[in-house]
Design a protein around this motif. Structure first.
Motif, PDB file in Angstrom:
ATOM      1  N   ARG A 107       0.781  -1.205   0.019  1.00 17.81           N
ATOM      2  CA  ARG A 107       0.068   0.014  -0.043  1.00 17.81           C
ATOM      3  C   ARG A 107       0.814   1.351  -0.070  1.00 17.81           C
ATOM      4  NH1 ARG A 107      -3.480  -1.748  -2.635  1.00 17.81           N
ATOM      5  NH2 ARG A 107      -4.827   0.005  -2.218  1.00 17.81           N
ATOM      6  N   ALA A 108       1.835   1.198  -0.781  1.00 20.66           N
ATOM      7  CA  ALA A 108       2.926   2.362  -0.587  1.00 20.66           C
ATOM      8  C   ALA A 108       2.519   3.585  -1.551  1.00 20.66           C
ATOM      9  CB  ALA A 108       4.247   1.797  -1.372  1.00 20.66           C
ATOM     10  N   TRP A 109       1.565   3.300  -2.424  1.00 18.00           N
ATOM     11  CA  TRP A 109       1.063   4.426  -3.219  1.00 18.00           C
ATOM     12  C   TRP A 109      -0.396   4.897  -2.543  1.00 18.00           C
ATOM     13  CZ3 TRP A 109       2.355   2.772  -8.707  1.00 18.00           C
ATOM     14  CH2 TRP A 109       3.760   2.732  -8.937  1.00 18.00           C
ATOM     15  N   GLN A 110      -1.060   4.212  -1.496  1.00 20.80           N
ATOM     16  CA  GLN A 110      -2.000   4.650  -0.879  1.00 20.80           C
ATOM     17  C   GLN A 110      -2.287   6.054  -0.745  1.00 20.80           C
ATOM     18  OE1 GLN A 110      -4.494   2.118   0.249  1.00 20.80           O
ATOM     19  NE2 GLN A 110      -6.040   3.715   0.499  1.00 20.80           N
ATOM     20  N   ASP A 111      -3.339   6.639  -1.476  1.00 23.08           N
ATOM     21  CA  ASP A 111      -3.800   8.121  -1.046  1.00 23.08           C
ATOM     22  C   ASP A 111      -2.998   8.930  -1.775  1.00 23.08           C
ATOM     23  OD1 ASP A 111      -5.954   7.343   0.328  1.00 23.08           O
ATOM     24  OD2 ASP A 111      -4.817   7.516   2.201  1.00 23.08           O
ATOM     25  N   LYS A 112      -2.102   8.418  -2.793  1.00 23.05           N
ATOM     26  CA  LYS A 112      -1.443   9.644  -3.619  1.00 23.05           C
ATOM     27  C   LYS A 112      -2.520   9.961  -4.585  1.00 23.05           C
ATOM     28  CE  LYS A 112       3.341   7.601  -3.777  1.00 23.05           C
ATOM     29  NZ  LYS A 112       3.823   8.674  -3.084  1.00 23.05           N
ATOM     30  N   PHE A 113      -2.261  10.923  -5.273  1.00 26.04           N
ATOM     31  CA  PHE A 113      -2.788  11.487  -6.515  1.00 26.04           C
ATOM     32  C   PHE A 113      -2.509  10.841  -7.830  1.00 26.04           C
ATOM     33  CE2 PHE A 113      -3.586  14.631  -3.260  1.00 26.04           C
ATOM     34  CZ  PHE A 113      -5.100  15.027  -3.451  1.00 26.04           C
ATOM     35  N   PHE A 114      -3.313  10.767  -8.569  1.00 19.32           N
ATOM     36  CA  PHE A 114      -2.941   9.977 -10.034  1.00 19.32           C
ATOM     37  C   PHE A 114      -3.768  10.851 -11.100  1.00 19.32           C
ATOM     38  CE2 PHE A 114      -1.978   6.567  -7.327  1.00 19.32           C
ATOM     39  CZ  PHE A 114      -1.014   5.734  -7.566  1.00 19.32           C
ATOM     40  N   ALA A 115      -3.068  10.672 -12.384  1.00 17.68           N
ATOM     41  CA  ALA A 115      -3.958  11.376 -13.630  1.00 17.68           C
ATOM     42  C   ALA A 115      -3.191  10.568 -14.806  1.00 17.68           C
ATOM     43  CB  ALA A 115      -3.431  12.563 -13.784  1.00 17.68           C
ATOM     44  N   GLY A 116      -3.762  10.606 -15.756  1.00 18.91           N
ATOM     45  CA  GLY A 116      -3.452   9.715 -17.076  1.00 18.91           C
ATOM     46  C   GLY A 116      -3.548  10.531 -18.387  1.00 18.91           C
ATOM     47  N   PHE A 117      -2.896  10.045 -19.303  1.00 15.86           N
ATOM     48  CA  PHE A 117      -2.965  10.378 -20.688  1.00 15.86           C
ATOM     49  C   PHE A 117      -2.727   9.348 -21.785  1.00 15.86           C
ATOM     50  CE2 PHE A 117       1.374  11.556 -19.896  1.00 15.86           C
ATOM     51  CZ  PHE A 117       1.941  11.503 -20.973  1.00 15.86           C
ATOM     52  N   SER A 118      -3.293   9.306 -22.844  1.00 14.63           N
ATOM     53  CA  SER A 118      -2.879   8.557 -23.872  1.00 14.63           C
ATOM     54  C   SER A 118      -2.703   9.200 -25.283  1.00 14.63           C
ATOM     55  CB  SER A 118      -3.760   7.213 -23.896  1.00 14.63           C
ATOM     56  OG  SER A 118      -3.412   6.408 -24.815  1.00 14.63           O
ATOM     57  N   VAL A 119      -1.868   8.696 -26.018  1.00 17.75           N
ATOM     58  CA  VAL A 119      -1.521   9.205 -27.439  1.00 17.75           C
ATOM     59  C   VAL A 119      -1.943   7.907 -28.535  1.00 17.75           C
ATOM     60  CG1 VAL A 119       0.134  10.137 -29.057  1.00 17.75           C
ATOM     61  CG2 VAL A 119       0.012  10.789 -26.593  1.00 17.75           C
ATOM     62  N   SER A 120      -2.628   8.417 -29.529  1.00 18.27           N
ATOM     63  CA  SER A 120      -2.883   7.414 -30.599  1.00 18.27           C
ATOM     64  C   SER A 120      -3.032   8.134 -32.069  1.00 18.27           C
ATOM     65  CB  SER A 120      -3.936   6.442 -30.410  1.00 18.27           C
ATOM     66  OG  SER A 120      -5.253   6.859 -30.634  1.00 18.27           O
ATOM     67  N   ALA A 121      -2.917   7.314 -32.990  1.00 15.36           N
ATOM     68  CA  ALA A 121      -2.947   8.082 -34.247  1.00 15.36           C
ATOM     69  C   ALA A 121      -4.217   8.576 -34.670  1.00 15.36           C
ATOM     70  CB  ALA A 121      -2.260   7.118 -35.315  1.00 15.36           C
ATOM     71  N   SER A 122      -5.213   7.889 -33.994  1.00 10.69           N
ATOM     72  CA  SER A 122      -6.578   7.956 -34.451  1.00 10.69           C
ATOM     73  C   SER A 122      -7.313   9.114 -33.275  1.00 10.69           C
ATOM     74  CB  SER A 122      -7.561   6.617 -34.599  1.00 10.69           C
ATOM     75  OG  SER A 122      -7.249   6.046 -35.526  1.00 10.69           O
ATOM     76  N   LEU A 123      -8.394   9.752 -33.815  1.00 11.82           N
ATOM     77  CA  LEU A 123      -9.285  10.862 -33.093  1.00 11.82           C
ATOM     78  C   LEU A 123      -9.453  10.294 -31.877  1.00 11.82           C
ATOM     79  CD1 LEU A 123     -11.078  13.220 -35.653  1.00 11.82           C
ATOM     80  CD2 LEU A 123      -8.625  13.902 -34.378  1.00 11.82           C
ATOM     81  N   ASN A 124     -10.154   9.117 -32.007  1.00 14.58           N
ATOM     82  CA  ASN A 124     -10.414   8.052 -30.717  1.00 14.58           C
ATOM     83  C   ASN A 124      -9.681   7.149 -30.451  1.00 14.58           C
ATOM     84  OD1 ASN A 124     -11.772   6.188 -28.962  1.00 14.58           O
ATOM     85  ND2 ASN A 124     -13.547   6.769 -29.719  1.00 14.58           N
ATOM     86  N   GLY A 125      -9.419   6.321 -31.474  1.00  8.10           N
ATOM     87  CA  GLY A 125      -8.283   4.999 -31.391  1.00  8.10           C
ATOM     88  C   GLY A 125      -8.514   4.500 -30.020  1.00  8.10           C
TER      89      GLY A 125
END
Length: 184
Positions: free
Chosen positions: A82-100
């Motif tokens: 549980r070392a990352w318990q209560d940390k903040f997280f966010a995310g992103f992704s890249v692809s060639a298509s508009l949705n992909g």
């Protein structure tokens, strides 16, 4: 000041370019996952000391790259303690298509954060979805859960629409601001 780390895998440089934009907005440290799915020396310690971890990965075949998945699977050690318990997280992704299928990748990243007991920071921006909107507008792809980026498959990172780059920087600013509200 928030200690934000952007941990990412980039197969062709597009995701790295966006990771840099997010990091610039958040005044964050970059932590690349290499071509074999490994972190650099001291990478796990860097993540342990972070207030917020931003995940970044291309979307390949409807999900994160195998290199990112290897990193995620290796995060079972901090998960178990549980070392990352209560940390903040966010995310992103890249692809060639508009949705992909980037939405599926973001759902994966959100689930990974939840498994670690983390607190997810959404994109927090209205979409640019009016008739007059262009690819140079912020959040033109209409992300909510996290940052969506389109990178043409036949061009380098410099061909990523400016709206997506601006959205990435603003997303980094949001991550740092949200963490700062709770850390301060």
């Amino acid at each position: 000041m928030a200690n934000v780390v952007v941990v990412y895998h980039s197969g062709y440089g597009h995701t790295q370019f966006i990771a840099q934009a997010v990091a610039k907005g958040a005044d964050a440290q970059l932590l690349p996952i290499d071509a074999e799915g490994n972190l650099p020396e001291g990478g796990w310690d860097t993540l342990a000391g972070a207030d917020a971890i931003v995940f970044g990965t291309p979307t390949y075949m409807g999900g994160p790259s195998w290199q990112f998945k290897k990193f995620a699977d290796a995060s079972s050690k901090p998960w178990f303690s549980r070392a990352w318990q209560d940390k903040f997280f966010a995310g992103f992704s890249v692809s060639a298509s508009l949705n992909g299928d980037k939405g599926a990748t973001l759902a994966y990243l959100n689930t990974l954060a939840a498994q670690h007991g983390g607190l997810w920071i959404s994109l927090g921006m209205l979409p640019s979805n009016a008739k007059a909107a262009t690819r140079n507008d912020v959040n033109n792809l209409g992300g909510s859960v996290g940052l969506l980026v389109q990178a043409p498959s036949d061009a380098g990172a410099d061909a990523i629409p400016q709206g997506d780059v601006d959205t990435a920087r603003k997303f980094g600013e949001r991550v740092a601001a949200v963490v700062g509200k709770f850390k301060g």
